[in-house]
Design an enzyme around this catalytic site. Structure first.
Site, PDB file in Angstrom:
ATOM      1  N   CYS A  39       0.833  -1.195   0.000  1.00 49.15           N
ATOM      2  CA  CYS A  39       0.000   0.000   0.000  1.00 49.15           C
ATOM      3  C   CYS A  39       0.871   1.250   0.000  1.00 49.15           C
ATOM      4  O   CYS A  39       1.744   1.410   0.864  1.00 49.15           O
ATOM      5  CB  CYS A  39      -0.918   0.012   1.217  1.00 49.15           C
ATOM      6  SG  CYS A  39      -1.966   1.482   1.300  1.00 49.15           S
ATOM      7  N   GLY A  99      -0.651  -4.723 -11.700  1.00 44.51           N
ATOM      8  CA  GLY A  99      -0.347  -3.391 -12.192  1.00 44.51           C
ATOM      9  C   GLY A  99      -0.740  -3.210 -13.641  1.00 44.51           C
ATOM     10  O   GLY A  99      -0.178  -3.844 -14.533  1.00 44.51           O
TER      11      GLY A  99
END
Length: 329
Positions: free
Chosen positions: A100, A201
């Site tokens: 994160c 991603g």
């Protein structure tokens, strides 16, 4: 791909996203094709475990196996206790958050900030693995910044400490979600490890998923932001990886049915007041690619009741299907 005793099939995983991957969204994404859906992160701070928000995050009743719960924190002892607590409340896989990039998380020396201290990474992972009898996975980034792209080293520590699968987001922490994800580091990690590696991603289409798997050699893909407002993307990717073919995009009628189902689940799970409020961001995501998006949100966000929110949404899609939409009228 296996995570402990669990066969993850299809090899398309919904990424943990704070404020997004709650139980209603996980259930929807699993139904639409995700092989695994990871929960939004739960704090390792025991003072927060009995808040209304944390209790909702720990609700896994009726959720299909396997149930993967992500925990976040910085102290090995606290993280071990958080892992045990969540296993006692239904978690079948524990995922450790070291990916994160949010400032408030990193400022507390958690999330991707942990990648700056490799010794601490080892202590946290070892403590969590020793604390529970379920598989433990880890999510990381490629590093803290471009000068410290140390994910391969962290990955080796993780494997040696008992992590059974690793997800890698192809950005450093300082990139946040900007620019394009790079996959060379993920490929290097996969080549160096024996455990499954999951690529994350910018995976937003079946073609991109296949290309990333071919480039990295990874065992699975993880989809995050692309599933916001498009939960069916998980099934589209899974179908293409399995068959090489493409599913037709959902019709307007199908999108409307999915959205209404999602809204009803949010209302039921959170209660009317909170459910209506939480649903607003999802409504924006579902409509974001349509020219009427801004006008639709302006109308539907005025809804204060579940019935009004459902009615406005149903009317919107009925008008779209009929080709009669004049949302500004």
């Amino acid at each position: 791909m296996r995570i402990g005793e669990f066969q993850i099939q299809p090899r398309v995983i919904l990424a943990p996203m704070a404020g997004v991957t709650d139980k209603p969204f996980r259930l929807l994404c699993k139904r639409l094709g995700a092989g695994l859906a990871v929960s939004e992160m739960t704090s390792a701070n025991p003072c927060l475990w009995h808040t209304r928000k944390s209790l909702s995050r720990m609700d896994h009743v009726g959720e299909p196996d396997p149930i993967s719960v992500q925990i976040a924190g910085t102290d090995p002892v606290a993280m071990a206790e958080a892992a045990r607590f969540n296993v006692d409340h239904g978690a079948q896989i524990i995922d450790i958050n070291m990916g994160c990039p949010a400032k408030k998380v990193c400022n507390a020396w958690a999330g991707s900030a942990l990648m700056r201290d490799e010794a601490l990474v080892g202590r946290i992972v070892s403590a969590v693995v020793a604390a529970v009898d379920v598989p433990v996975t880890l999510k990381i980034r490629t590093g803290w910044d471009s000068a410290h792209r140390n994910a391969p080293s962290i990955a080796r520590i993780a494997q040696d400490s008992g992590i059974v699968a690793l997800a890698v987001h192809g950005r450093t922490r300082d990139q946040l979600y900007k620019g394009e994800a790079e996959y060379d580091t993920i490929a290097a990690i996969k080549a160096a490890l024996d455990i499954p590696v999951i690529a994350n991603g910018d995976i937003d289409s079946p073609d991109k998923a296949r290309a990333v798997l071919e480039h990295t050699g990874c065992d699975a893909v993880m989809v995050g932001r692309a599933a916001q407002g498009r939960p069916w993307i998980l099934g589209e990717i899974a179908h293409h990886l399995a068959t090489g073919e493409y599913l037709d995009p959902p019709s307007l009628e199908e999108v409307g049915r999915i959205l209404l189902e999602h809204l009803q689940a949010l209302h039921a799970f959170y209660g009317e007041q909170a459910g209506v409020r939480i649903a607003r961001k999802h409504l924006g995501w579902y409509a974001k690619d349509r020219p009427e998006n801004a006008a639709f949100r302006a109308v539907v966000n005025r809804a204060e009741t579940a019935d009004a929110q459902l009615a406005l949404t149903r009317d919107y899609f009925d008008a779209l299907v009929a080709g009669e939409l004049d949302i500004a009228a």
